[in-house]
Enzyme design. Structure first.
Site, mmCIF file in Angstrom:
data_model
loop_
_atom_site.group_PDB
_atom_site.id
_atom_site.type_symbol
_atom_site.label_atom_id
_atom_site.label_comp_id
_atom_site.label_asym_id
_atom_site.label_seq_id
_atom_site.Cartn_x
_atom_site.Cartn_y
_atom_site.Cartn_z
ATOM 1 N N LYS A 66 -2.869 4.543 -8.042
ATOM 2 C CA LYS A 66 -2.534 3.594 -6.970
ATOM 3 C C LYS A 66 -3.664 3.550 -5.947
ATOM 4 O O LYS A 66 -4.062 2.472 -5.495
ATOM 5 C CB LYS A 66 -1.216 3.990 -6.296
ATOM 6 C CG LYS A 66 -0.005 3.816 -7.190
ATOM 7 C CD LYS A 66 1.249 4.371 -6.533
ATOM 8 C CE LYS A 66 2.450 4.283 -7.453
ATOM 9 N NZ LYS A 66 3.670 4.844 -6.824
ATOM 10 N N SER B 226 1.482 7.550 -3.069
ATOM 11 C CA SER B 226 2.417 8.582 -3.475
ATOM 12 C C SER B 226 3.142 8.162 -4.746
ATOM 13 O O SER B 226 3.245 6.978 -5.052
ATOM 14 C CB SER B 226 3.439 8.796 -2.343
ATOM 15 O OG SER B 226 4.374 9.778 -2.672
ATOM 16 N N ASP B 227 3.658 9.153 -5.452
ATOM 17 C CA ASP B 227 4.548 8.866 -6.568
ATOM 18 C C ASP B 227 5.502 10.037 -6.736
ATOM 19 O O ASP B 227 5.198 11.168 -6.338
ATOM 20 C CB ASP B 227 3.787 8.622 -7.870
ATOM 21 C CG ASP B 227 4.668 7.881 -8.864
ATOM 22 O OD1 ASP B 227 4.801 6.641 -8.710
ATOM 23 O OD2 ASP B 227 5.250 8.526 -9.744
ATOM 24 N N GLN B 228 6.660 9.733 -7.323
ATOM 25 C CA GLN B 228 7.705 10.739 -7.470
ATOM 26 C C GLN B 228 8.416 10.589 -8.811
ATOM 27 O O GLN B 228 8.624 9.470 -9.282
ATOM 28 C CB GLN B 228 8.731 10.591 -6.350
ATOM 29 C CG GLN B 228 9.885 11.573 -6.425
ATOM 30 C CD GLN B 228 10.899 11.339 -5.343
ATOM 31 O OE1 GLN B 228 11.647 10.384 -5.386
ATOM 32 N NE2 GLN B 228 10.888 12.206 -4.340
ATOM 33 N N SER C 189 3.929 13.648 -5.405
ATOM 34 C CA SER C 189 2.506 13.842 -5.110
ATOM 35 C C SER C 189 2.064 12.794 -4.113
ATOM 36 O O SER C 189 2.495 11.640 -4.175
ATOM 37 C CB SER C 189 1.663 13.737 -6.380
ATOM 38 O OG SER C 189 1.917 14.831 -7.232
#
Length: 188
Positions: free
Chosen positions: A51, A68-70, A105
């Site tokens: 991203k 961010s990513d989850q 993250s």
């Protein structure tokens, strides 16, 4: 310095607003399914960095870019956003059997110095059994399809079935704000 949140997530925007940040929103619109790794921390970090990479060329001014990513890990398996109602139902129907661990993250990049720092945070949520009628109503809202693991532990329909949380509440929603603050300081 200007802050850009590289996410269209309502939850992430609300966390940043509650923390007092003034920021712009710039979603990356990457093909998240094109990036596949079996380890949750490596997957979320790779997605947050993808991203970042997709957005950097679109930013023409000094800024701090936050991406961010989850994912949710449930009984050893990664649960991303449900792809259909059947999968969402299965996620919610079994949520009480094992805790759900959110793995989030975050990457913060300074567009002036090109310094990029990242880290991963985990939190855990334990659910009581969610009644079928609540599951159906929640799926009808469409919110199950916008969240890893199919749940938003702060949603008015789901919150009553949260037994307990371990870790930062904001991490559950998708942006661990204590970690974001540390990364912003480090990127500066």
């Amino acid at each position: 310095m200007k802050i850009i949140l590289g996410s269209e997530s309502r939850g992430r925007r609300e966390i940043m607003e509650r923390a007092g940040y003034v920021f712009d929103v710039m979603p990356a619109y990457i093909d998240e399914k094109a990036i596949r790794l079996s380890h949750p921390s490596l997957l979320t970090l790779a997605l947050a960095l993808a991203k970042r990479d997709a957005l950097l060329s679109r930013i023409g001014e000094p800024a701090l870019l936050i991406t961010s990513d989850q994912v949710v890990v449930y009984n050893g398996a990664i649960r991303e956003k449900p792809t259909d109602a059947e999968e969402a139902e299965r996620y919610l129907r079994t949520a009480h059997l094992f805790p759900s661990e959110t793995v989030t993250s975050v990457a913060v990049t300074n567009t002036v110095t090109k310094r990029s720092v990242s880290a991963t945070d985990t939190a855990r949520v334990y659910f009581r059994k969610i009644p079928e009628v609540v599951i159906r109503e929640y799926i009808r809202t469409g919110d199950a399809f916008t969240q890893s693991g199919g749940f938003d532990c702060e949603h008015v329909l789901i919150a009553p079935y949260v037994e307990r949380l371990e870790g930062e509440r904001e991490s559950m929603v998708g942006l661990p704000i204590r970690l974001v603050r540390l990364l912003i300081e480090d990127a500066m």
